[in-house]
Design a protein around this motif. Structure first.
Motif, PDB file in Angstrom:
ATOM      1  N   ILE A   1       0.515  -1.871   5.333  1.00 19.19           N
ATOM      2  CA  ILE A   1      -0.857  -1.972   4.846  1.00 19.19           C
ATOM      3  C   ILE A   1      -1.691  -0.997   5.657  1.00 19.19           C
ATOM      4  O   ILE A   1      -1.648  -1.017   6.899  1.00 19.19           O
ATOM      5  CB  ILE A   1      -1.406  -3.409   4.961  1.00 19.19           C
ATOM      6  CG1 ILE A   1      -0.676  -4.311   3.954  1.00 19.19           C
ATOM      7  CG2 ILE A   1      -2.918  -3.425   4.698  1.00 19.19           C
ATOM      8  CD1 ILE A   1      -1.151  -5.748   3.951  1.00 19.19           C
ATOM      9  N   VAL A   2      -2.386  -0.118   4.956  1.00 18.21           N
ATOM     10  CA  VAL A   2      -3.166   0.922   5.640  1.00 18.21           C
ATOM     11  C   VAL A   2      -4.643   0.776   5.307  1.00 18.21           C
ATOM     12  O   VAL A   2      -5.007   0.236   4.256  1.00 18.21           O
ATOM     13  CB  VAL A   2      -2.672   2.337   5.247  1.00 18.21           C
ATOM     14  CG1 VAL A   2      -1.192   2.490   5.548  1.00 18.21           C
ATOM     15  CG2 VAL A   2      -2.966   2.635   3.787  1.00 18.21           C
ATOM     16  N   ASN A   3      -5.481   1.248   6.214  1.00 16.01           N
ATOM     17  CA  ASN A   3      -6.932   1.211   6.022  1.00 16.01           C
ATOM     18  C   ASN A   3      -7.391   2.514   5.370  1.00 16.01           C
ATOM     19  O   ASN A   3      -7.125   3.590   5.912  1.00 16.01           O
ATOM     20  CB  ASN A   3      -7.638   1.078   7.374  1.00 16.01           C
ATOM     21  CG  ASN A   3      -7.313  -0.226   8.074  1.00 16.01           C
ATOM     22  OD1 ASN A   3      -6.424  -0.968   7.648  1.00 16.01           O
ATOM     23  ND2 ASN A   3      -8.031  -0.516   9.159  1.00 16.01           N
ATOM     24  N   VAL A   4      -8.057   2.398   4.248  1.00 20.74           N
ATOM     25  CA  VAL A   4      -8.616   3.594   3.610  1.00 20.74           C
ATOM     26  C   VAL A   4     -10.109   3.386   3.402  1.00 20.74           C
ATOM     27  O   VAL A   4     -10.572   2.266   3.176  1.00 20.74           O
ATOM     28  CB  VAL A   4      -7.926   3.919   2.259  1.00 20.74           C
ATOM     29  CG1 VAL A   4      -6.530   4.472   2.487  1.00 20.74           C
ATOM     30  CG2 VAL A   4      -7.882   2.714   1.351  1.00 20.74           C
ATOM     31  N   ALA A   5     -10.839   4.496   3.467  1.00 20.56           N
ATOM     32  CA  ALA A   5     -12.300   4.392   3.434  1.00 20.56           C
ATOM     33  C   ALA A   5     -12.827   4.081   2.039  1.00 20.56           C
ATOM     34  O   ALA A   5     -13.881   3.456   1.889  1.00 20.56           O
ATOM     35  CB  ALA A   5     -12.918   5.696   3.946  1.00 20.56           C
TER      36      ALA A   5
ATOM     37  N   PRO B   1      -2.853  -9.920   7.825  1.00 23.17           N
ATOM     38  CA  PRO B   1      -1.750  -8.965   7.647  1.00 23.17           C
ATOM     39  C   PRO B   1      -2.169  -7.514   7.840  1.00 23.17           C
ATOM     40  O   PRO B   1      -1.325  -6.617   7.730  1.00 23.17           O
ATOM     41  CB  PRO B   1      -1.327  -9.209   6.191  1.00 23.17           C
ATOM     42  CG  PRO B   1      -2.577  -9.661   5.516  1.00 23.17           C
ATOM     43  CD  PRO B   1      -3.406 -10.381   6.543  1.00 23.17           C
ATOM     44  N   THR B   2      -3.451  -7.272   8.119  1.00 18.74           N
ATOM     45  CA  THR B   2      -3.914  -5.886   8.251  1.00 18.74           C
ATOM     46  C   THR B   2      -4.043  -5.502   9.725  1.00 18.74           C
ATOM     47  O   THR B   2      -4.018  -6.364  10.610  1.00 18.74           O
ATOM     48  CB  THR B   2      -5.290  -5.700   7.570  1.00 18.74           C
ATOM     49  OG1 THR B   2      -6.294  -6.370   8.359  1.00 18.74           O
ATOM     50  CG2 THR B   2      -5.292  -6.296   6.167  1.00 18.74           C
ATOM     51  N   ALA B   3      -4.212  -4.196   9.976  1.00 21.19           N
ATOM     52  CA  ALA B   3      -4.327  -3.716  11.351  1.00 21.19           C
ATOM     53  C   ALA B   3      -5.717  -3.969  11.916  1.00 21.19           C
ATOM     54  O   ALA B   3      -5.871  -4.299  13.095  1.00 21.19           O
ATOM     55  CB  ALA B   3      -4.012  -2.217  11.397  1.00 21.19           C
ATOM     56  N   SER B   4      -6.725  -3.811  11.087  1.00 21.65           N
ATOM     57  CA  SER B   4      -8.116  -3.998  11.528  1.00 21.65           C
ATOM     58  C   SER B   4      -9.012  -4.017  10.295  1.00 21.65           C
ATOM     59  O   SER B   4      -8.538  -3.814   9.166  1.00 21.65           O
ATOM     60  CB  SER B   4      -8.527  -2.852  12.471  1.00 21.65           C
ATOM     61  OG  SER B   4      -8.317  -1.603  11.836  1.00 21.65           O
ATOM     62  N   ALA B   5     -10.304  -4.249  10.516  1.00 17.19           N
ATOM     63  CA  ALA B   5     -11.224  -4.341   9.383  1.00 17.19           C
ATOM     64  C   ALA B   5     -11.388  -2.985   8.708  1.00 17.19           C
ATOM     65  O   ALA B   5     -11.422  -1.939   9.378  1.00 17.19           O
ATOM     66  CB  ALA B   5     -12.583  -4.845   9.860  1.00 17.19           C
ATOM     67  N   SER B   6     -11.484  -3.020   7.369  1.00 17.91           N
ATOM     68  CA  SER B   6     -11.607  -1.775   6.602  1.00 17.91           C
ATOM     69  C   SER B   6     -12.217  -2.124   5.247  1.00 17.91           C
ATOM     70  O   SER B   6     -11.959  -3.204   4.710  1.00 17.91           O
ATOM     71  CB  SER B   6     -10.218  -1.161   6.407  1.00 17.91           C
ATOM     72  OG  SER B   6     -10.271  -0.079   5.499  1.00 17.91           O
TER      73      SER B   6
ATOM     74  N   GLU C   1       1.992   9.215   9.418  1.00 12.18           N
ATOM     75  CA  GLU C   1       1.530  10.115  10.483  1.00 12.18           C
ATOM     76  C   GLU C   1       0.810  11.328   9.889  1.00 12.18           C
ATOM     77  O   GLU C   1      -0.241  11.740  10.378  1.00 12.18           O
ATOM     78  CB  GLU C   1       2.708  10.542  11.370  1.00 12.18           C
ATOM     79  CG  GLU C   1       3.100   9.424  12.346  1.00 12.18           C
ATOM     80  CD  GLU C   1       4.472   9.615  12.984  1.00 12.18           C
ATOM     81  OE1 GLU C   1       5.009  10.740  12.962  1.00 12.18           O
ATOM     82  OE2 GLU C   1       5.011   8.609  13.502  1.00 12.18           O
ATOM     83  N   VAL C   2       1.377  11.861   8.831  1.00 12.96           N
ATOM     84  CA  VAL C   2       0.715  12.979   8.157  1.00 12.96           C
ATOM     85  C   VAL C   2      -0.646  12.532   7.603  1.00 12.96           C
ATOM     86  O   VAL C   2      -1.646  13.245   7.708  1.00 12.96           O
ATOM     87  CB  VAL C   2       1.613  13.532   7.022  1.00 12.96           C
ATOM     88  CG1 VAL C   2       0.865  14.578   6.206  1.00 12.96           C
ATOM     89  CG2 VAL C   2       2.900  14.097   7.596  1.00 12.96           C
ATOM     90  N   ALA C   3      -0.677  11.323   7.048  1.00 11.13           N
ATOM     91  CA  ALA C   3      -1.928  10.811   6.479  1.00 11.13           C
ATOM     92  C   ALA C   3      -3.004  10.628   7.553  1.00 11.13           C
ATOM     93  O   ALA C   3      -4.185  10.900   7.316  1.00 11.13           O
ATOM     94  CB  ALA C   3      -1.665   9.491   5.743  1.00 11.13           C
ATOM     95  N   PHE C   4      -2.581  10.189   8.736  1.00  6.15           N
ATOM     96  CA  PHE C   4      -3.529  10.094   9.862  1.00  6.15           C
ATOM     97  C   PHE C   4      -4.105  11.472  10.185  1.00  6.15           C
ATOM     98  O   PHE C   4      -5.314  11.643  10.338  1.00  6.15           O
ATOM     99  CB  PHE C   4      -2.822   9.558  11.121  1.00  6.15           C
ATOM    100  CG  PHE C   4      -2.877   8.072  11.266  1.00  6.15           C
ATOM    101  CD1 PHE C   4      -4.077   7.417  11.558  1.00  6.15           C
ATOM    102  CD2 PHE C   4      -1.729   7.300  11.130  1.00  6.15           C
ATOM    103  CE1 PHE C   4      -4.119   6.033  11.709  1.00  6.15           C
ATOM    104  CE2 PHE C   4      -1.763   5.922  11.268  1.00  6.15           C
ATOM    105  CZ  PHE C   4      -2.961   5.292  11.555  1.00  6.15           C
TER     106      PHE C   4
ATOM    107  N   ILE D   1      -6.135   7.990   6.356  1.00  5.95           N
ATOM    108  CA  ILE D   1      -6.116   6.587   6.773  1.00  5.95           C
ATOM    109  C   ILE D   1      -6.641   6.515   8.204  1.00  5.95           C
ATOM    110  O   ILE D   1      -6.529   7.474   8.965  1.00  5.95           O
ATOM    111  CB  ILE D   1      -4.710   5.948   6.681  1.00  5.95           C
ATOM    112  CG1 ILE D   1      -3.705   6.650   7.614  1.00  5.95           C
ATOM    113  CG2 ILE D   1      -4.197   5.995   5.254  1.00  5.95           C
ATOM    114  CD1 ILE D   1      -2.319   6.020   7.581  1.00  5.95           C
ATOM    115  N   SER D   2      -7.223   5.354   8.560  1.00  2.62           N
ATOM    116  CA  SER D   2      -7.812   5.225   9.891  1.00  2.62           C
ATOM    117  C   SER D   2      -7.018   4.246  10.761  1.00  2.62           C
ATOM    118  O   SER D   2      -7.161   4.234  11.975  1.00  2.62           O
ATOM    119  CB  SER D   2      -9.261   4.744   9.766  1.00  2.62           C
ATOM    120  OG  SER D   2      -9.295   3.496   9.094  1.00  2.62           O
ATOM    121  N   ASP D   3      -6.177   3.449  10.121  1.00  5.88           N
ATOM    122  CA  ASP D   3      -5.369   2.494  10.870  1.00  5.88           C
ATOM    123  C   ASP D   3      -4.275   2.019   9.928  1.00  5.88           C
ATOM    124  O   ASP D   3      -4.375   2.181   8.700  1.00  5.88           O
ATOM    125  CB  ASP D   3      -6.235   1.308  11.338  1.00  5.88           C
ATOM    126  CG  ASP D   3      -5.685   0.641  12.604  1.00  5.88           C
ATOM    127  OD1 ASP D   3      -4.540   0.958  12.990  1.00  5.88           O
ATOM    128  OD2 ASP D   3      -6.404  -0.190  13.184  1.00  5.88           O
ATOM    129  N   ALA D   4      -3.212   1.450  10.488  1.00  7.64           N
ATOM    130  CA  ALA D   4      -2.102   1.018   9.635  1.00  7.64           C
ATOM    131  C   ALA D   4      -1.248   0.015  10.376  1.00  7.64           C
ATOM    132  O   ALA D   4      -1.204   0.014  11.606  1.00  7.64           O
ATOM    133  CB  ALA D   4      -1.242   2.208   9.227  1.00  7.64           C
TER     134      ALA D   4
END
Lengths: 471, 471
Positions: B227-231, B275-280, B304-307, B312-315
């Motif tokens: 699960i990744v954080n997207v803006a 289940p997520t890394a942080s708030a997004s 890693e490429v997406a970072f 993405i800001s967190d995952a």
């Protein structure tokens, strides 16, 4: 009721202009002569509408006047769907509708008109960094409308599906000129019957496809390609299953080729170099796609496992593009190479994948018993259960005498085996005018009744490609 | 002309025996009560034929006597296709046809009868080391016949396609009792119109599917899930395209979820752990399949490429099965969780993938302007362009008053945006009786005419699921 030749010509000129109508027999050759030179009928005229609206107007006129219309794309079909049957029809060529209306590689969709040449569709996709993965031997001439109307397959079906699966939506003109606007680019749409899939593969008997939204895929980073030695079709089947388990949807091609194919090509100088590792009764050409984010080496690793399981006895991997090109040339020349050895009897058939070994064994034995010395050359898309089950004449035979004596009878022998194994008598090429009688004999009678009911409902006057497919 | 209740009962008992007919209203509840409790009609009878032949006999009788037949599988449909409209119909339940007729994992095919519960089809495939990759929330009750007739989708469409693409052939009974034998297991078959795809998704209005040959796939060795954080949805779209370029067909799921979904589930104790890394503001659930022959790590490398590209800001990656299960629970509880917050207005829509951000932005803005305080909860299969575009009522609103005031109007607002973007008003659930009027308003009129012509051709008396789909 029926119009004279002059009336037809004048009416068409009124609709599309004089530069859109050909009636001179000498000038109609490009539209009348089809690749296998089996069908030799003339046409009342060739009309080449310059727009979708012009196609509509031609159809409205044809429907009112009971004029049979034969839609044609690149004229590359192998069963005569795209050429006239009675000689009274008008050929409607879509070649002037040749625009790529839109392309969006990121979204994975391209909208192409019916007259776009397949190779140009490939180029347009590649220019945007994407791929339209439908490759055919005839791609330099075949046009999108015909490719879809015949539900063409080709070498990439295993990974990407046939034309039907690569099409998201179509725009089509119905028998009476109505415009069906089904040109969506949706991956999911449950709003009614699947008209797209009905029009795709209908060989122009239900409507004339004028444009389609096609699926694009990201270009692979690389391919991993090998030719391996297998002892028999049974072993090839086990190897196919192993590959599927190990690499899933990355398996791009699994083509079976018998030794005789290599022998013929080498003897006739069709290959600059032997693309195989060593002599073997059968070869499999195996190819994986590798996307940028996946490490290389999956094919090599799989082949090592296959060696350990004694599924293969030798193998050669393509190390450079020239190797891959040669391997594919070997495969793609399989059809042509047979002509260097005189006459051949051809079948485009499919069976469930698990039945491919039985098809080859039983079909070869039955044909060899009936025609001593005949040389089976079964090859093709093993992973799709689709074998081009061809037979070359015995060495030294007279081509004409061989065909006269054996062509029809060997067809019957092979189709009997195919049907017994739950197969299809036309895997890729369709029915056209070549196999209408065969279809009547072998297809589920209720399926035929359903097809006729649909045909009558959508083309009540029977003017769309008359006599094709359903006879 | 019309039969009495007693005549209907007696005729059905004569065909299938007394244990195959239910006419007592109290006992018909299991067949009449559908999941969303929108439709409340009775039926003349429920008939439960024990064999394909019995289905044929019921249909022949119904056709002769102009009795409407409502085919029913697991009664899990969401648009009322499987329950009566007039109350005069007979419900024909397929649940007794529940045999897996054959299964061959190596060949990748299973033949299952219409009454097989989807979960049992999964189990049968897994017992042979294979996978039937159609997963739905209702798989414990949904039956194959209904799954196919509604062309069901689910969470695996991105990699494996919907029900239509997972079906090789069907056996079906036509309106007059004729048996269509289209149960082949061929990957390629160009012998006429695509009747299989016409029957799949027809919601039982063209024929009753009694069995199907379904595609099986090798079981993946493993999944890589994160699960990744997207803006924003725009960033999610870019990330989706990056994933597609890097891993192609290995991309098994790409699901978009807004922050409010996490907030609701955590507040109501629906998840044991975040289940997520942080708030997004937005999350994407991404999953790749990994077959045995491919090295692990592709998802990690892609993220890693997406970072680096600041997509993405967190995952957080699933490290154990329990993590993957929680991530999927988060996604699968999205529909249910809304009921914990009062009433909600729901839409099952799709647009071209590239238009998903515009759909969410424009649809949310329009709804919020019209209904101040309404809470957009758009989530779902971003990779298919299929968003479950739901709205929860404002905090503290009265559920009944909210629905009375806004339900219809918000539908209109959202469908207007969907249609403007070239989308579909029913991506997965179909038309049934819920959306017949909507279909008439929004569908291409020529498409509707074609559908009606096909319906009349195959069911001239209109007895198959009367009033459904085409109204």
């Amino acid at each position: 009721m029926s119009l004279t030749a002059t009336q037809i010509r004048d009416a068409l000129i009124e609709i599309v202009g004089s530069d859109g109508v050909v009636t001179d027999t000498d000038k109609m050759g490009a539209w009348l002569n089809e690749p296998r030179k089996r069908f030799h009928q003339t046409a009342a005229a060739v009309v080449t509408p310059p727009s979708v609206e012009a196609v509509q107007n031609v159809m409205a006129w044809a429907n009112e006047n009971h004029i049979g219309i034969v839609p044609q794309g690149g004229n590359t079909g192998l069963v005569g769907a795209q050429v006239p049957l009675s000689g009274q029809e008008v050929i409607l060529s879509l070649h002037k509708l040749d625009r790529i209306r839109s392309i969006d590689a990121g979204a994975g969709v391209m909208t192409a008109e019916a007259g776009v040449i397949l190779e140009n569709a490939h180029k347009a996709a590649e220019a945007e960094g994407a791929m339209f993965p439908l490759w055919l031997a005839s791609q330099g001439s075949a046009r999108i409308g015909g490719v879809l109307s015949s539900n063409a397959g080709g070498v990439n079906v295993l990974a990407y599906g046939n034309a039907r699966e690569l099409t998201m939506g179509v725009e089509a003109i119905l028998a009476d000129g109505r415009l069906y606007q089904g040109l969506n680019a949706l991956k999911k749409d449950n709003t009614g019957y699947d008209l797209k899939d009905l029009l795709v593969g209908a060989e122009g008997t239900l409507g004339i496809i004028t444009a389609a939204s096609l699926k694009l895929y990201p270009l692979p980073q690389d391919y991993e390609t090998a030719i391996v030695n297998v002892a028999s079709p049974e072993t090839a089947l086990e190897l196919f299953q192993l590959m599927r388990e190990r690499v899933g949807s990355r398996l791009n091609a699994f083509e079976l080729i018998p030794w005789i194919g290599l022998d013929i090509q080498l003897r006739h100088g069709m290959l600059d170099k032997d693309p195989t590792a060593s002599a073997s009764p059968w070869y499999a050409l195996i190819e994986l796609t590798r996307m940028a984010g996946t490490e290389p080496g999956a094919l090599q690793a799989a082949l090592e496992v296959a060696f350990d399981k004694t599924l293969i006895s030798d193998a050669v991997m393509a190390e450079a593009l020239v190797d891959r090109t040669r391997m594919w040339a070997f495969r793609e020349q399989m059809s042509e190479c047979q002509s260097r050895e005189g006459a051949s009897i051809k079948h485009d058939v499919s069976v469930p994948v698990a039945a491919v070994p039985a098809l080859i064994a039983e079909g070869s034995a039955a044909a060899e018993k009936f025609a001593p010395g005949i040389r089976p050359v079964p090859f093709g898309h093993m992973g799709d259960g689709n074998i081009h089950f061809n037979f070359s004449m015995p060495v030294g035979a007279d081509p004409k005498a061989f065909m006269a004596e054996y062509d029809e009878a060997v067809h019957e022998i092979i189709y009997e085996v195919v049907l017994k194994l739950g197969g299809s008598v036309s895997a890729e090429h369709g029915i056209g005018q070549l196999k209408t009688e065969l279809l009547r004999q072998v297809k589920d009678p209720v399926a035929l009744e359903m097809m006729r009911a649909i045909k009558s409902a959508l083309d009540p006057k029977g003017i769309l490609n008359p006599g094709k497919l359903l006879g």
